[in-house]
Design an enzyme around this catalytic site. Structure first.
Site, mmCIF file in Angstrom:
data_model
loop_
_atom_site.group_PDB
_atom_site.id
_atom_site.type_symbol
_atom_site.label_atom_id
_atom_site.label_comp_id
_atom_site.label_asym_id
_atom_site.label_seq_id
_atom_site.Cartn_x
_atom_site.Cartn_y
_atom_site.Cartn_z
ATOM 1 N N LYS A 75 69.061 50.733 -0.482
ATOM 2 C CA LYS A 75 69.458 49.340 -0.286
ATOM 3 C C LYS A 75 69.127 48.520 -1.525
ATOM 4 O O LYS A 75 67.960 48.268 -1.817
ATOM 5 C CB LYS A 75 68.717 48.727 0.901
ATOM 6 C CG LYS A 75 69.236 47.349 1.244
ATOM 7 C CD LYS A 75 68.283 46.562 2.134
ATOM 8 C CE LYS A 75 67.447 45.602 1.363
ATOM 9 N NZ LYS A 75 68.170 44.558 0.638
ATOM 10 N N GLU A 80 55.641 49.435 -5.105
ATOM 11 C CA GLU A 80 55.473 48.978 -6.492
ATOM 12 C C GLU A 80 55.784 47.495 -6.493
ATOM 13 O O GLU A 80 56.936 47.090 -6.332
ATOM 14 C CB GLU A 80 56.399 49.756 -7.417
ATOM 15 C CG GLU A 80 56.006 51.226 -7.482
ATOM 16 C CD GLU A 80 56.900 52.020 -8.408
ATOM 17 O OE1 GLU A 80 57.065 51.612 -9.556
ATOM 18 O OE2 GLU A 80 57.447 53.028 -7.955
ATOM 19 N N GLU A 87 52.629 34.868 -9.921
ATOM 20 C CA GLU A 87 53.575 35.585 -10.773
ATOM 21 C C GLU A 87 54.778 34.681 -10.998
ATOM 22 O O GLU A 87 55.553 34.440 -10.071
ATOM 23 C CB GLU A 87 54.015 36.878 -10.086
ATOM 24 C CG GLU A 87 55.001 37.653 -10.927
ATOM 25 C CD GLU A 87 55.555 38.899 -10.248
ATOM 26 O OE1 GLU A 87 55.867 38.858 -9.043
ATOM 27 O OE2 GLU A 87 55.688 39.920 -10.952
HETATM 28 P P1 NAD Z 1 61.726 40.890 -2.879
HETATM 29 O O1 NAD Z 1 60.435 41.391 -2.340
HETATM 30 O O2 NAD Z 1 62.158 39.532 -2.541
HETATM 31 O O3 NAD Z 1 62.928 41.848 -2.461
HETATM 32 C C1 NAD Z 1 62.925 43.248 -2.749
HETATM 33 C C2 NAD Z 1 63.819 43.958 -1.751
HETATM 34 O O4 NAD Z 1 63.249 43.871 -0.454
HETATM 35 C C3 NAD Z 1 65.222 43.382 -1.627
HETATM 36 O O5 NAD Z 1 66.132 44.466 -1.552
HETATM 37 C C4 NAD Z 1 65.160 42.618 -0.318
HETATM 38 O O6 NAD Z 1 66.411 42.474 0.316
HETATM 39 C C5 NAD Z 1 64.239 43.497 0.499
HETATM 40 N N1 NAD Z 1 63.564 42.838 1.620
HETATM 41 C C6 NAD Z 1 63.322 41.516 1.799
HETATM 42 N N2 NAD Z 1 62.636 41.311 2.942
HETATM 43 C C7 NAD Z 1 62.410 42.532 3.481
HETATM 44 C C8 NAD Z 1 61.716 42.997 4.630
HETATM 45 N N3 NAD Z 1 61.088 42.157 5.452
HETATM 46 N N4 NAD Z 1 61.666 44.328 4.859
HETATM 47 C C9 NAD Z 1 62.249 45.204 4.007
HETATM 48 N N5 NAD Z 1 62.920 44.826 2.910
HETATM 49 C C10 NAD Z 1 63.003 43.511 2.638
HETATM 50 O O7 NAD Z 1 61.591 41.079 -4.463
HETATM 51 P P2 NAD Z 1 62.608 40.580 -5.586
HETATM 52 O O8 NAD Z 1 62.481 39.101 -5.691
HETATM 53 O O9 NAD Z 1 63.921 41.219 -5.387
HETATM 54 O O10 NAD Z 1 61.966 41.278 -6.882
HETATM 55 C C11 NAD Z 1 61.031 40.688 -7.713
HETATM 56 C C12 NAD Z 1 59.650 41.258 -7.462
HETATM 57 O O11 NAD Z 1 59.645 42.663 -7.665
HETATM 58 C C13 NAD Z 1 58.594 40.730 -8.416
HETATM 59 O O12 NAD Z 1 57.423 40.438 -7.710
HETATM 60 C C14 NAD Z 1 58.340 41.909 -9.361
HETATM 61 O O13 NAD Z 1 57.092 41.909 -9.993
HETATM 62 C C15 NAD Z 1 58.514 43.052 -8.437
HETATM 63 N N6 NAD Z 1 58.785 44.259 -9.190
HETATM 64 C C16 NAD Z 1 57.824 45.230 -9.238
HETATM 65 C C17 NAD Z 1 58.036 46.376 -9.994
HETATM 66 C C18 NAD Z 1 56.988 47.445 -10.103
HETATM 67 O O14 NAD Z 1 57.310 48.523 -10.601
HETATM 68 N N7 NAD Z 1 55.768 47.217 -9.674
HETATM 69 C C19 NAD Z 1 59.236 46.525 -10.679
HETATM 70 C C20 NAD Z 1 60.186 45.515 -10.608
HETATM 71 C C21 NAD Z 1 59.956 44.395 -9.843
#
Ligand code: NAD
Length: 470
Positions: free
Chosen positions: A170, A243, A374
């Site tokens: 997804k 992650e 962040e």
């Molecule tokens: P997000 O947590 O808002 O969304 C990530 C994914 O989770 C999306 O596909 C979203 O639709 C899904 N999602 C949302 N609510 C959910 C739920 N309740 N259950 C399951 N899935 C759900 O993150 P974002 O804004 O897309 O990404 C940015 C974040 O990702 C930043 O905090 C960044 O640091 C982190 N990030 C971490 C790494 C790493 O390797 N540690 C790499 C890239 C990004």
């Protein structure tokens, strides 16, 4: 350029959904395509298709698995230009960066396929030889964010496949399209149902974390969502790899050559417009060089050319989506309200789309959102510290622990500081970079487990010990 149609990929077939949602070009703020909004019933079908594919794939020997994954990587490379253009359109990053992302995504598949998961004979026991095997789990639900949609989805997919699992992927609802295209490519070159791609909103993610047919969730995204994923997965004791977010500190000691490091430090913070988990998000600079460094970084910020990723010579694109744009502007507002001095940038550009000028802020301390949270956008605080001790204490005073760096002309000094930092990866005189053969992940609330490397690969398998395996 044509956009669409975009289809879900379920069991090797392209499938439409009953409803669609708009996908917005962040450089204009306008919708330019629609993506299918997968239903819960379609998730069930995808999980069932993955289960069938898994039963064959787990029996495929490692050499054949590697060959299939290399073919997948090559098929992605063959469509690199179209994928990169679509990625720039939906994500906003400059076309050169999008091309790099497609190449890195393919390389991660191939690099992960080459890893050796290990296992085998351990020692003699009462029943005879004892062996340990890494056994595939079954169906892995892959949930990805929007900042580097292809690299991050594919590194999770690659680890799952290399360990012998099938996947349901997804992408983020903000960047679903290139991942759907990869689902089509996978359907062409891999066994049907091995890689299923479903676009949808956050609800689809919640259904996945609760789904009894999914054995493990591999999640890359924010810490807040990661906690929800873990809570939901607890009901079925699904395995999770998380992650999550970071608030990486760069510690700059007073023996650096400021002019020499400023461009590299700047790009470590502002690459992808600061929307990178392992971007530098706080700089702790020793007082002797802090002011000079802040001004050098501000000069870099002013040199940046912002624009639509398709324009020639663009350094930085827009922030990817409206909620993130609003959040970053609110963080800059908070920094001003707390007495921060804005040396460069400071707000949105007067043009359509989600453009924020690269912003350098001094004069803040802990308590400001820009320091504690962040920011995940093009704004960086430079904080003056007196001693190494103070720098280490403040760098570690956070719930995050993804990456960190130390910048110094003295290797011994730098290494001594590096060994005290609470972070999954620490760089000396650099910051950023992840590769398939090294484990990457975070201390504290930056995640659970590690992705990539042999440690990452093994987290996609169960351990089975057999006593008496002659
Ligand atoms: P997000 O947590 O808002 O969304 C990530 C994914 O989770 C999306 O596909 C979203 O639709 C899904 N999602 C949302 N609510 C959910 C739920 N309740 N259950 C399951 N899935 C759900 O993150 P974002 O804004 O897309 O990404 C940015 C974040 O990702 C930043 O905090 C960044 O640091 C982190 N990030 C971490 C790494 C790493 O390797 N540690 C790499 C890239 C990004």
């Amino acid at each position: 350029m044509t956009h669409g149609p975009f289809l879900l990929s379920i069991g090797g077939d392209g499938v439409a959904a009953a409803t669609e949602f708009p996908v917005i070009d962040p450089a204009t703020g306008e919708p330019f395509a629609t993506a299918p909004d997968a239903s819960e019933a379609q998730l069930d079908l995808a999980v069932a298709a993955a289960r069938v594919a898994f039963l064959s794939w787990r029996a495929v020997d490692v050499a054949a698995r590697r060959a299939a994954m290399r073919a997948f990587a090559d098929a992605i490379r063959a469509e690199a230009e179209a994928l990169a253009a679509l990625l720039t359109r939906e994500q906003g990053k400059p076309l050169t960066a999008a091309r790099r992302e497609v190449a890195v995504a393919a390389d991660r598949i191939e690099g992960t396929a080459a890893l050796d998961i290990g296992g085998g004979y351990l020692r003699e026991g009462p029943q005879g030889p004892v062996r340990l095997d890494y056994v595939p789990m079954g169906v892995v639900g892959v949930i990805a964010p929007w900042n580097a949609p292809l690299i991050l989805a594919m590194q999770m997919v690659a680890q799952a496949l290399a360990a012998g699992n099938a996947v349901v992927v997804k992408p983020s609802p903000f960047t679903p399209l290139t991942t759907l295209r990869l689902g089509e490519i996978a359907a062409r070159v891999l066994p049907a149902g091995l890689v299923n791609t479903l676009s949808g909103g956050d609800a689809l993610g919640r259904w996945m974390t609760a789904h009894p047919g999914i054995d493990k969730i591999a999640f890359i995204g924010s810490t807040a969502t990661g906690k929800k994923v873990m809570a939901s997965a607890a009901a079925t004791l699904k395995r999770v790899s998380l992650e999550l977010g970071g608030n990486d500190a760069a510690i700059v000691l007073d023996d650096v050559d400021v002019a020499a490091i400023a461009p590299r430090l700047f790009s470590s913070a502002f690459v992808n417009s600061g929307q990178l988990c392992m971007a530098v998000k706080r700089v702790y600079a020793q007082a002797g060089i802090a002011e000079a460094l802040a001004h050098a970084l501000a000069a870099e910020a002013r040199r940046m050319r912002l624009g639509n990723g398709f324009e020639a010579d663009v350094d930085l694109g827009p922030v990817q989506n409206r909620p993130q744009f609003d959040k970053v502007l609110a963080i800059i507002q908070d920094a001003r309200a707390r007495g921060g001095q804005v040396l460069a940038g400071g707000g949105a550009l007067d043009r359509p789309g989600y453009f924020i000028a690269p912003t350098i802020v001094t004069g803040l301390s802990e308590g400001a959102r820009l320091v504690d949270e962040e920011q995940f956008g093009p704004v960086l605080p430079i904080l003056a510290v007196d001693t190494e001790e103070e720098a280490v204490t403040r760098a570690n005073a956070t719930r995050f622990g993804l990456g960190a760096s130390v910048w110094s002309g003295d290797q011994t000094r730098a290494e001594a500081v590096a060994r005290r930092l609470e972070a999954g990866t620490v760089w000396i005189n650099g910051h950023g970079g992840a590769v398939p053969d090294l484990p990457f992940g975070g201390f504290k609330e930056s995640g659970i487990g590690r992705g990539m490397g042999v440690a990452g690969l093994r987290s996609y398998a169960e351990i089975r010990v057999i006593h008496g395996a002659h």
